[in-house]
Design a protein around this motif. Structure first.
Motif, PDB file in Angstrom:
ATOM      1  N   PHE A  69       0.994  38.821   7.092  1.00  0.00           N
ATOM      2  CA  PHE A  69       1.064  39.050   8.527  1.00  0.00           C
ATOM      3  C   PHE A  69      -0.347  39.186   9.085  1.00  0.00           C
ATOM      4  O   PHE A  69      -1.133  40.008   8.614  1.00  0.00           O
ATOM      5  N   ILE A  70      -0.647  38.364  10.096  1.00  0.00           N
ATOM      6  CA  ILE A  70      -1.954  38.375  10.734  1.00  0.00           C
ATOM      7  C   ILE A  70      -1.877  39.163  12.035  1.00  0.00           C
ATOM      8  O   ILE A  70      -0.875  39.116  12.749  1.00  0.00           O
ATOM      9  N   SER A  71      -2.931  39.899  12.338  1.00  0.00           N
ATOM     10  CA  SER A  71      -2.985  40.673  13.568  1.00  0.00           C
ATOM     11  C   SER A  71      -4.440  40.823  13.992  1.00  0.00           C
ATOM     12  O   SER A  71      -5.356  40.482  13.239  1.00  0.00           O
ATOM     13  N   LYS A  72      -4.645  41.348  15.192  1.00  0.00           N
ATOM     14  CA  LYS A  72      -6.002  41.582  15.659  1.00  0.00           C
ATOM     15  C   LYS A  72      -6.041  42.729  16.653  1.00  0.00           C
ATOM     16  O   LYS A  72      -5.048  43.039  17.323  1.00  0.00           O
ATOM     17  N   ASP A  73      -7.198  43.352  16.734  1.00  0.00           N
ATOM     18  CA  ASP A  73      -7.462  44.420  17.689  1.00  0.00           C
ATOM     19  C   ASP A  73      -8.675  43.980  18.493  1.00  0.00           C
ATOM     20  O   ASP A  73      -9.808  44.073  18.022  1.00  0.00           O
ATOM     21  N   ASN A  74      -8.442  43.483  19.697  1.00  0.00           N
ATOM     22  CA  ASN A  74      -9.533  42.948  20.504  1.00  0.00           C
ATOM     23  C   ASN A  74     -10.558  44.018  20.875  1.00  0.00           C
ATOM     24  O   ASN A  74     -11.752  43.727  20.971  1.00  0.00           O
ATOM     25  N   ALA A  75     -10.103  45.236  21.093  1.00  0.00           N
ATOM     26  CA  ALA A  75     -11.021  46.313  21.446  1.00  0.00           C
ATOM     27  C   ALA A  75     -12.006  46.588  20.320  1.00  0.00           C
ATOM     28  O   ALA A  75     -13.154  46.966  20.570  1.00  0.00           O
ATOM     29  N   LYS A  76     -11.572  46.419  19.083  1.00  0.00           N
ATOM     30  CA  LYS A  76     -12.426  46.651  17.923  1.00  0.00           C
ATOM     31  C   LYS A  76     -13.037  45.372  17.362  1.00  0.00           C
ATOM     32  O   LYS A  76     -13.800  45.443  16.395  1.00  0.00           O
ATOM     33  N   ASN A  77     -12.695  44.235  17.960  1.00  0.00           N
ATOM     34  CA  ASN A  77     -13.161  42.941  17.453  1.00  0.00           C
ATOM     35  C   ASN A  77     -12.881  42.793  15.961  1.00  0.00           C
ATOM     36  O   ASN A  77     -13.728  42.339  15.188  1.00  0.00           O
ATOM     37  N   THR A  78     -11.684  43.176  15.583  1.00  0.00           N
ATOM     38  CA  THR A  78     -11.299  43.165  14.180  1.00  0.00           C
ATOM     39  C   THR A  78      -9.990  42.412  14.002  1.00  0.00           C
ATOM     40  O   THR A  78      -9.040  42.616  14.760  1.00  0.00           O
ATOM     41  N   MET A  79      -9.954  41.566  12.978  1.00  0.00           N
ATOM     42  CA  MET A  79      -8.761  40.830  12.613  1.00  0.00           C
ATOM     43  C   MET A  79      -8.311  41.280  11.235  1.00  0.00           C
ATOM     44  O   MET A  79      -9.127  41.676  10.402  1.00  0.00           O
ATOM     45  N   TYR A  80      -7.005  41.198  10.987  1.00  0.00           N
ATOM     46  CA  TYR A  80      -6.436  41.685   9.741  1.00  0.00           C
ATOM     47  C   TYR A  80      -5.504  40.650   9.131  1.00  0.00           C
ATOM     48  O   TYR A  80      -4.896  39.841   9.829  1.00  0.00           O
ATOM     49  N   LEU A  81      -5.387  40.712   7.827  1.00  0.00           N
ATOM     50  CA  LEU A  81      -4.373  39.960   7.114  1.00  0.00           C
ATOM     51  C   LEU A  81      -3.689  40.910   6.143  1.00  0.00           C
ATOM     52  O   LEU A  81      -4.284  41.301   5.135  1.00  0.00           O
ATOM     53  N   GLN A  82      -2.466  41.301   6.471  1.00  0.00           N
ATOM     54  CA  GLN A  82      -1.665  42.132   5.586  1.00  0.00           C
ATOM     55  C   GLN A  82      -0.957  41.233   4.596  1.00  0.00           C
ATOM     56  O   GLN A  82      -0.209  40.338   4.997  1.00  0.00           O
ATOM     57  N   MET A  83      -1.177  41.471   3.316  1.00  0.00           N
ATOM     58  CA  MET A  83      -0.659  40.621   2.259  1.00  0.00           C
ATOM     59  C   MET A  83       0.299  41.441   1.399  1.00  0.00           C
ATOM     60  O   MET A  83      -0.122  42.381   0.731  1.00  0.00           O
ATOM     61  N   ASN A  84       1.577  41.079   1.430  1.00  0.00           N
ATOM     62  CA  ASN A  84       2.606  41.796   0.690  1.00  0.00           C
ATOM     63  C   ASN A  84       3.225  40.906  -0.375  1.00  0.00           C
ATOM     64  O   ASN A  84       3.173  39.678  -0.287  1.00  0.00           O
ATOM     65  N   ASN A  85       3.837  41.555  -1.364  1.00  0.00           N
ATOM     66  CA  ASN A  85       4.499  40.839  -2.454  1.00  0.00           C
ATOM     67  C   ASN A  85       3.604  39.740  -3.016  1.00  0.00           C
ATOM     68  O   ASN A  85       4.006  38.578  -3.141  1.00  0.00           O
ATOM     69  N   LEU A  86       2.408  40.125  -3.371  1.00  0.00           N
ATOM     70  CA  LEU A  86       1.425  39.154  -3.845  1.00  0.00           C
ATOM     71  C   LEU A  86       1.852  38.519  -5.158  1.00  0.00           C
ATOM     72  O   LEU A  86       2.461  39.162  -6.013  1.00  0.00           O
ATOM     73  N   LYS A  87       1.507  37.249  -5.298  1.00  0.00           N
ATOM     74  CA  LYS A  87       1.829  36.460  -6.472  1.00  0.00           C
ATOM     75  C   LYS A  87       0.550  35.939  -7.109  1.00  0.00           C
ATOM     76  O   LYS A  87      -0.472  35.809  -6.431  1.00  0.00           O
ATOM     77  N   PRO A  88       0.591  35.629  -8.408  1.00  0.00           N
ATOM     78  CA  PRO A  88      -0.604  35.063  -9.038  1.00  0.00           C
ATOM     79  C   PRO A  88      -1.125  33.822  -8.315  1.00  0.00           C
ATOM     80  O   PRO A  88      -2.341  33.593  -8.293  1.00  0.00           O
ATOM     81  N   GLU A  89      -0.238  33.046  -7.716  1.00  0.00           N
ATOM     82  CA  GLU A  89      -0.635  31.852  -6.987  1.00  0.00           C
ATOM     83  C   GLU A  89      -1.449  32.164  -5.732  1.00  0.00           C
ATOM     84  O   GLU A  89      -2.061  31.266  -5.153  1.00  0.00           O
ATOM     85  N   ASP A  90      -1.455  33.426  -5.303  1.00  0.00           N
ATOM     86  CA  ASP A  90      -2.252  33.827  -4.148  1.00  0.00           C
ATOM     87  C   ASP A  90      -3.708  34.085  -4.508  1.00  0.00           C
ATOM     88  O   ASP A  90      -4.521  34.334  -3.611  1.00  0.00           O
ATOM     89  N   THR A  91      -4.031  34.062  -5.778  1.00  0.00           N
ATOM     90  CA  THR A  91      -5.403  34.295  -6.210  1.00  0.00           C
ATOM     91  C   THR A  91      -6.323  33.245  -5.607  1.00  0.00           C
ATOM     92  O   THR A  91      -6.117  32.047  -5.788  1.00  0.00           O
ATOM     93  N   ALA A  92      -7.333  33.700  -4.885  1.00  0.00           N
ATOM     94  CA  ALA A  92      -8.245  32.795  -4.202  1.00  0.00           C
ATOM     95  C   ALA A  92      -9.335  33.605  -3.522  1.00  0.00           C
ATOM     96  O   ALA A  92      -9.257  34.834  -3.423  1.00  0.00           O
ATOM     97  N   VAL A  93     -10.346  32.903  -3.038  1.00  0.00           N
ATOM     98  CA  VAL A  93     -11.304  33.491  -2.121  1.00  0.00           C
ATOM     99  C   VAL A  93     -10.750  33.297  -0.715  1.00  0.00           C
ATOM    100  O   VAL A  93     -10.433  32.173  -0.320  1.00  0.00           O
ATOM    101  N   TYR A  94     -10.641  34.381   0.027  1.00  0.00           N
ATOM    102  CA  TYR A  94     -10.086  34.346   1.368  1.00  0.00           C
ATOM    103  C   TYR A  94     -11.202  34.428   2.394  1.00  0.00           C
ATOM    104  O   TYR A  94     -12.079  35.292   2.310  1.00  0.00           O
ATOM    105  N   TYR A  95     -11.148  33.528   3.377  1.00  0.00           N
ATOM    106  CA  TYR A  95     -12.160  33.445   4.416  1.00  0.00           C
ATOM    107  C   TYR A  95     -11.549  33.707   5.788  1.00  0.00           C
ATOM    108  O   TYR A  95     -10.463  33.222   6.096  1.00  0.00           O
ATOM    109  N   CYS A  96     -12.265  34.436   6.602  1.00  0.00           N
ATOM    110  CA  CYS A  96     -11.949  34.607   8.011  1.00  0.00           C
ATOM    111  C   CYS A  96     -12.816  33.637   8.802  1.00  0.00           C
ATOM    112  O   CYS A  96     -14.030  33.549   8.570  1.00  0.00           O
ATOM    113  N   THR A  97     -12.214  32.891   9.716  1.00  0.00           N
ATOM    114  CA  THR A  97     -12.966  31.948  10.531  1.00  0.00           C
ATOM    115  C   THR A  97     -12.459  31.981  11.964  1.00  0.00           C
ATOM    116  O   THR A  97     -11.263  32.139  12.205  1.00  0.00           O
TER     117      THR A  97
END
Length: 118
Positions: A69-97
């Motif tokens: 689930f992706i979300s953001k707080d404009n007042a804080k200029n912060t973006m989030y990615l909540q990652m649940n039920n992680l799987k081995p296939e999710d292993t990676a380098v994650y980038y914010c752009t």
């Protein structure tokens, strides 16, 4: 002119959760959309999630929909990615752009490693 700093990656067991954060600094005066992308070992970069400048629209890749689930707080200029039920296939380098609404100026974070393993 704008900088992105990510945090929250790490090692987690399958089924676990992590929350990634992306803080924007510098010139944040222009509205921008945010994407999370990832790159697994030996794989091409892959789209994960998108959120519109207002936060009113989101989209996800088929592989993470319902778990991430992706979300953001404009007042804080912060973006989030909540990652649940992680799987081995999710292993990676994650980038914010980000990409500005006007001028399509892109900014990339440094990436944060997510490893899902027993």
């Amino acid at each position: 002119q704008m900088q992105l700093v990510e945090s929250g990656g790490g090692l987690v067991q399958p089924g676990g959760s992590l929350r990634l954060s992306c803080v924007a600094s510098g010139d944040t005066s222009s509205t921008f959309a945010t994407r999370w992308v990832r790159q697994a070992p030996g794989q091409e970069r892959e789209f994960v999630a998108y959120i519109s400048p207002s936060g009113g629209r989101t989209s996800y890749s088929d592989s993470v929909r319902g778990r991430f689930f992706i979300s953001k707080d404009n007042a804080k200029n912060t973006m989030y990615l909540q990652m649940n039920n992680l799987k081995p296939e999710d292993t990676a380098v994650y980038y914010c752009t980000t990409r500005t609404t006007f001028g399509s100026v892109e900014t990339w974070g440094q990436g944060t490693q997510v490893t899902v393993s027993s």
